[in-house]
Scaffold this motif. Structure first.
Motif, short mmCIF file in Angstrom:
data_model
loop_
_atom_site.label_atom_id
_atom_site.label_comp_id
_atom_site.label_asym_id
_atom_site.label_seq_id
_atom_site.Cartn_x
_atom_site.Cartn_y
_atom_site.Cartn_z
N LYS A 111 0.83 -1.22 0.00
CA LYS A 111 0.00 0.00 0.00
C LYS A 111 0.86 1.27 0.00
CE LYS A 111 -3.87 2.17 2.34
NZ LYS A 111 -4.85 2.08 3.42
N LYS A 112 1.92 1.28 0.78
CA LYS A 112 2.79 2.46 0.84
C LYS A 112 3.46 2.72 -0.52
CE LYS A 112 6.49 4.61 3.39
NZ LYS A 112 6.19 5.49 4.46
N GLN A 113 3.92 1.66 -1.17
CA GLN A 113 4.54 1.80 -2.48
C GLN A 113 3.53 2.28 -3.53
OE1 GLN A 113 5.91 -2.27 -2.49
NE2 GLN A 113 8.05 -1.62 -2.50
N ARG A 114 2.28 1.83 -3.40
CA ARG A 114 1.25 2.23 -4.38
C ARG A 114 0.83 3.69 -4.20
NH1 ARG A 114 -1.17 -2.90 -2.79
NH2 ARG A 114 -2.81 -1.71 -1.77
N GLN A 115 1.19 4.31 -3.09
CA GLN A 115 0.87 5.72 -2.87
C GLN A 115 1.89 6.66 -3.52
OE1 GLN A 115 0.59 5.76 1.41
NE2 GLN A 115 -1.57 5.22 1.38
N ASN A 116 2.91 6.10 -4.12
CA ASN A 116 3.95 6.87 -4.79
C ASN A 116 3.40 7.39 -6.13
OD1 ASN A 116 6.17 7.84 -6.16
ND2 ASN A 116 7.48 6.10 -5.67
N LYS A 117 2.90 8.62 -6.13
CA LYS A 117 2.27 9.19 -7.33
C LYS A 117 3.27 9.36 -8.48
CE LYS A 117 -1.38 11.53 -4.77
NZ LYS A 117 -2.48 10.69 -5.08
N ALA A 118 4.52 9.59 -8.16
CA ALA A 118 5.55 9.71 -9.20
C ALA A 118 5.69 8.39 -9.96
CB ALA A 118 6.88 10.14 -8.59
N LEU A 119 5.66 7.29 -9.22
CA LEU A 119 5.75 5.98 -9.87
C LEU A 119 4.53 5.71 -10.73
CD1 LEU A 119 7.29 3.37 -10.30
CD2 LEU A 119 6.25 2.49 -8.19
N ILE A 120 3.36 6.11 -10.26
CA ILE A 120 2.14 5.95 -11.06
C ILE A 120 2.27 6.71 -12.38
CG2 ILE A 120 -0.34 6.49 -11.19
CD1 ILE A 120 -0.44 5.96 -8.15
N ASP A 121 2.79 7.95 -12.33
CA ASP A 121 2.95 8.75 -13.56
C ASP A 121 3.94 8.11 -14.53
OD1 ASP A 121 1.16 10.63 -12.56
OD2 ASP A 121 2.73 11.90 -11.73
N GLU A 122 5.02 7.56 -13.99
CA GLU A 122 6.01 6.91 -14.85
C GLU A 122 5.44 5.65 -15.49
OE1 GLU A 122 10.27 4.65 -14.27
OE2 GLU A 122 9.84 6.37 -12.98
N ILE A 123 4.70 4.87 -14.71
CA ILE A 123 4.08 3.66 -15.26
C ILE A 123 3.00 4.03 -16.28
CG2 ILE A 123 2.67 1.63 -14.70
CD1 ILE A 123 4.18 1.54 -11.99
N ALA A 124 2.24 5.10 -16.02
CA ALA A 124 1.22 5.54 -16.97
C ALA A 124 1.85 5.92 -18.31
CB ALA A 124 0.43 6.72 -16.40
N ALA A 125 2.99 6.60 -18.28
CA ALA A 125 3.69 6.95 -19.53
C ALA A 125 4.15 5.68 -20.24
CB ALA A 125 4.89 7.85 -19.23
N THR A 126 4.59 4.70 -19.47
CA THR A 126 5.05 3.43 -20.05
C THR A 126 3.89 2.70 -20.73
OG1 THR A 126 6.72 3.30 -18.31
CG2 THR A 126 6.28 1.29 -19.57
N ILE A 127 2.75 2.67 -20.06
CA ILE A 127 1.56 2.02 -20.63
C ILE A 127 1.13 2.72 -21.92
CG2 ILE A 127 -0.92 1.63 -20.26
CD1 ILE A 127 -0.17 1.10 -17.27
N MET A 128 1.14 4.05 -21.90
CA MET A 128 0.76 4.82 -23.07
C MET A 128 1.72 4.52 -24.24
SD MET A 128 0.14 8.94 -23.13
CE MET A 128 1.76 9.29 -22.48
N LEU A 129 3.00 4.43 -23.95
CA LEU A 129 3.99 4.16 -24.99
C LEU A 129 3.88 2.73 -25.51
CD1 LEU A 129 6.35 5.06 -26.71
CD2 LEU A 129 7.86 4.62 -24.76
N GLN A 130 3.69 1.76 -24.61
CA GLN A 130 3.58 0.38 -25.06
C GLN A 130 2.32 0.19 -25.91
OE1 GLN A 130 6.10 -2.05 -24.41
NE2 GLN A 130 4.98 -2.89 -26.15
N ASP A 131 1.24 0.87 -25.53
CA ASP A 131 0.01 0.81 -26.33
C ASP A 131 0.26 1.40 -27.72
OD1 ASP A 131 -2.88 0.31 -26.60
OD2 ASP A 131 -3.02 2.50 -26.68
N TYR A 132 0.98 2.51 -27.77
CA TYR A 132 1.31 3.12 -29.06
C TYR A 132 2.14 2.16 -29.91
CZ TYR A 132 3.49 6.14 -32.52
OH TYR A 132 3.95 6.66 -33.70
N LEU A 133 3.14 1.53 -29.30
CA LEU A 133 3.98 0.58 -30.04
C LEU A 133 3.15 -0.59 -30.56
CD1 LEU A 133 7.14 0.43 -27.75
CD2 LEU A 133 6.93 1.57 -29.97
N SER A 134 2.23 -1.09 -29.75
CA SER A 134 1.38 -2.21 -30.17
C SER A 134 0.52 -1.83 -31.36
CB SER A 134 0.49 -2.65 -29.01
OG SER A 134 1.26 -3.11 -27.94
#
Length: 138
Positions: A111-134
């Protein structure tokens, strides 16, 4: 082959993801304060060859622009003024933050790690990029 870089721009933080040199795999790069993102990118572009930038376009469920669209559109204008030769592609970023949070749960982060909003933003960018690549490979 140059990398493709994705930007999940936000009011406070900006998540950044990048492909490998073969443009096959998207990986989270970092999260930076939004007011410093252009300086960060300027430095990054001198170190790495980037051929295209993907920037999220926030939409509501009815496909209309979301409340944050004007802020992101203003960022895109600043980006294009600073990097006029860099191709920009806008992509739908709906659900990327929710998918990022779910991937943190699926990955076993506490739960503490999931509260890291910076990590959420980085993962969101990764998801957006992987979707674009797909979509690009179809």
């Amino acid at each position: 082959m140059p990398r493709i870089l994705a930007i999940d721009y936000g009011l406070k933080r900006t998540g950044i993801a990048v492909t490998d040199q073969l443009q096959i795999i998207a990986s989270g790069l970092t999260t930076v304060a939004s007011e410093t993102v252009l300086d960060f990118l300027s430095d990054y572009f001198t170190k790495e060859k980037v051929g295209q930038v993907i920037i999220g376009e926030p939409r509501q469920m009815n496909n209309e622009a979301s409340q944050s669209a004007a802020m992101i559109d203003a960022f895109v204008v600043r980006f294009q003024n600073k990097f006029p030769d860099m191709p920009v592609v806008r992509v739908d970023e709906r659900f990327t933050s929710k998918l990022a949070f779910q991937s943190m749960i699926d990955g076993g982060l506490n739960k503490k790690q999931r509260q890291n909003k910076a990590l959420i933003d980085e993962i969101a960018a990764t998801i957006m990029l992987q979707d674009y690549l797909s979509r690009k490979m179809i």
